[in-house]
Scaffold this active site. Structure first.
Site: not given
Lengths: 487, 98
Positions: A79, A154, A178
């Site tokens: 990420k 997210s 997330s």
């Protein structure tokens, strides 16, 4: 057999037996990116050359009989919220579009030490704020099961990368769900460790008392393997907990005897999708058939989670994001008349709508005259929420629930209704407020062909129990072996 | 709870965010809705409950005070929007003639 879509354990065993190499594994996943990512849009940055070079290095060492780390040359998607030395780290924000960190996050150092190889940096909601990955300044990631739908957020890029079979493992971060919500949306395993289990050093801060880095994988074993590699105390993060890391992979296949599963009565109220509820109720039956006992429990303050969270997280964010002032790094506006104007224009131009909204919200609830009514009130409610869990875990080992009330919503479906988007986090948020570990594992597929996850929560530092309970379900049902058809 | 346009402007200024008129109007609407939702917390009796800032509460975390290598100046300045190679450059703050 195909190298892409195979679980980490299988790839490792093929490499150890000499039936494939780390270079072949890496190349197969890079090819898969080339074939699928123009549709899925998970990746922000791929450096094939470096990844293949690192894979070749692992192969050479393996061939020479040297010892290889537990991640043995596996490709791992990262990420874009984790600092990677010399590699752009944007947080999917214009603010950090040109930011290249001068250091590695501790988890990246650990990953490298374990011979994991970064295949690329993946998309996210800007600064990890959002539940759909639509808040990225660069692109909208699609759900590999149906590209009209959101991958969640997210960490939508991390979940979509694993679901699209471009990496067997990935790293995400979870501040309010997330990791778990996108895992549910994309039909993969996603785990948020106990607060303090994994170092946050080099994780770009959103809400420091809630943020945790955690693994995604295409099976439970992969999640255990990756967590084992990244967990542990770090001198550079004073909130990381000095507690030994057990071998999660060693005990994984031992079923839990006398497992007590908590079912929260407050979870089944209005707003939950029927298929999601049915899937979770079916999962309870699976556990019962494996000898587990189902226990009704109550978390009386759970209905206050979303409100407490959306006060606490933006309050911390407004303070954390004050560092983006256009001075040391990040975007600086071109036209301004004063220092203050330089700050506000740089921030006004560099941040997207949701980030601005949360900074405003946090600034407001922390401002004079409101801090008691909002921020301190929310922190008191947070303690009550934690107390509820402490009581519950006296009676049960894990709590099983939906991960999110609905399956993956359509891209664009909730983006103009921030409150509705926040309410999607209703089942995941409490684990962050209370610091608990949680996991989402695939438990079914809806009639429309969208994955449905099952969330399990445990008491702090009970990751081992959580993973074993998840593994029991996986072994019995086989849902983690389902892969989307990518056309 | 409704926020006035003035409130929103004040918060934007405290937040150091330059917002367009359109953004201010949208903020006013959305923040108002979200603050309304927060009212639900008023139902909760939190008398004698201590605020919990961290869920895993660690106290007095110390480490040895050792000298370690620090980031070389070049690397520290590498991401600066404006630098002369020695310092981070910012607009003039104090003027001599005023």
């Amino acid at each position: 057999m195909s190298l892409v879509g195979a679980p980490a354990s299988e790839l490792l065993s093929l490499m150890e037996k000499g039936e494939t190499t780390a270079v072949e594994v890496m190349q197969a996943h890079l090819d898969q990116i080339n074939q699928t990512d123009d549709k899925v849009d998970a990746y922000l940055h791929v450096d094939a050359e470096t990844a293949l070079k690192k894979a070749a290095d692992v192969d050479a060492r393996r061939k020479a009989g040297e010892s290889i780390g537990p991640l043995g040359g596996l490709p791992i998607a990262i990420k874009d919220v984790l600092c990677t030395k010399g590699v752009p780290t944007t947080c999917s924000s214009r603010m950090l579009e040109n930011f290249v960190p001068p250091y590695d996050a501790t988890v990246m150092q650990k990953l490298t030490a374990a011979d994991g190889i970064m295949i690329g940096k993946v998309n996210m909601d800007e600064f990890a704020m959002g539940s759909s990955t639509e808040n990225s300044a660069f692109k909208k990631t699609k759900n590999p099961w149906n590209i009209e739908h959101s991958p969640g957020g997210s960490s939508g890029g991390s979940a979509a990368a694993v679901a699209a079979m471009t990496a067997p493992l990935s790293l995400g971060s979870d501040t309010g769900g997330s990791i778990r919500q996108p895992a549910h949306f994309c039909g993969v395993v996603g785990m948020k460790p106990t607060y303090g289990r994994v170092s946050r050093y080099g994780l770009v801060a959103f809400a420091s008392s809630l943020d945790q880095v955690g693994p995604f994988a295409n099976d439970v074993q992969g999640a255990a393997l990756l967590l084992e590699a990244i967990a542990g105390h770090d001198q550079l993060d004073s909130t990381s907990v000095p507690k030994e890391v057990p071998s999660y992979t060693a005990s994984l296949d031992e079923p839990l005897k006398g497992l007590k599963i908590g079912i929260v009565k407050e979870h089944y109220v209005e707003g939950i999708n029927e298929e999601v509820e049915q899937t979770v109720r079916d999962a309870y039956k699976v556990y019962e058939s494996l000898g587990a006992e189902l226990v009704d429990i109550s978390l009386p303050n759970s209905k206050y989670c979303v409100a407490a969270y959306y006060i606490i997280a933006p309050a911390e964010a407004s303070s954390n994001l004050a560092r983006y002032d256009g001075v040391h790094y990040g975007h600086r506006a071109e036209n301004f008349d004063s220092m203050i104007e330089m700050y506000s224009r740089s921030r006004g131009e560099g941040f997207g709508t949701e980030v601005k909204r949360r900074i405003m919200l946090g600034t407001y609830t922390l401002s004079a005259g409101y801090i008691d009514a909002y921020y301190l009130k929310a922190l008191r409610v947070r303690r009550l929420i934690r107390n509820d869990f402490d009581e519950a875990f006296k009676k049960v080992d894990v709590i099983a629930s939906p991960t999110s009330p609905n399956t993956a919503f359509k891209i664009g479906g909730l983006i103009n209704d921030p409150l509705a988007m926040y309410l999607e986090d209703i089942y995941t948020i409490s684990a962050n407020l209370a610091g608990l570990p949680g996991i989402s594992i695939p438990a079914g597929i809806s009639k429309a062909g969208l994955p449905i996850g099952l969330q399990l929560l445990a008491a702090p530092f009970e990751e081992e129990k959580l993973l074993r309970a998840a593994r029991m379900f996986e072994k019995e049902t086989g849902w983690t072996s389902k892969r989307p058809t990518l056309n | 709870m409704s926020l006035s346009q003035e409130d929103v402007k004040k918060v934007a200024s405290l937040s150091r965010l330059a917002l367009s008129e359109k953004e201010l109007a949208q903020m006013q609407e959305h923040l108002g809705q979200i603050l309304d939702y927060f009212e639900i917390l008023q139902e909760v009796d939190t008398e004698n409950v201590e605020p919990m800032a961290h869920a895993i509460e660690l106290h007095n975390v110390f480490r040895e005070d050792e000298i370690r290598e620090s980031l070389p100046r070049e690397e520290a300045l590498a991401n600066a929007p404006k630098t002369d190679g020695k310092y981070f450059l910012v607009p003039e703050i104090l003027r001599q003639d005023k």
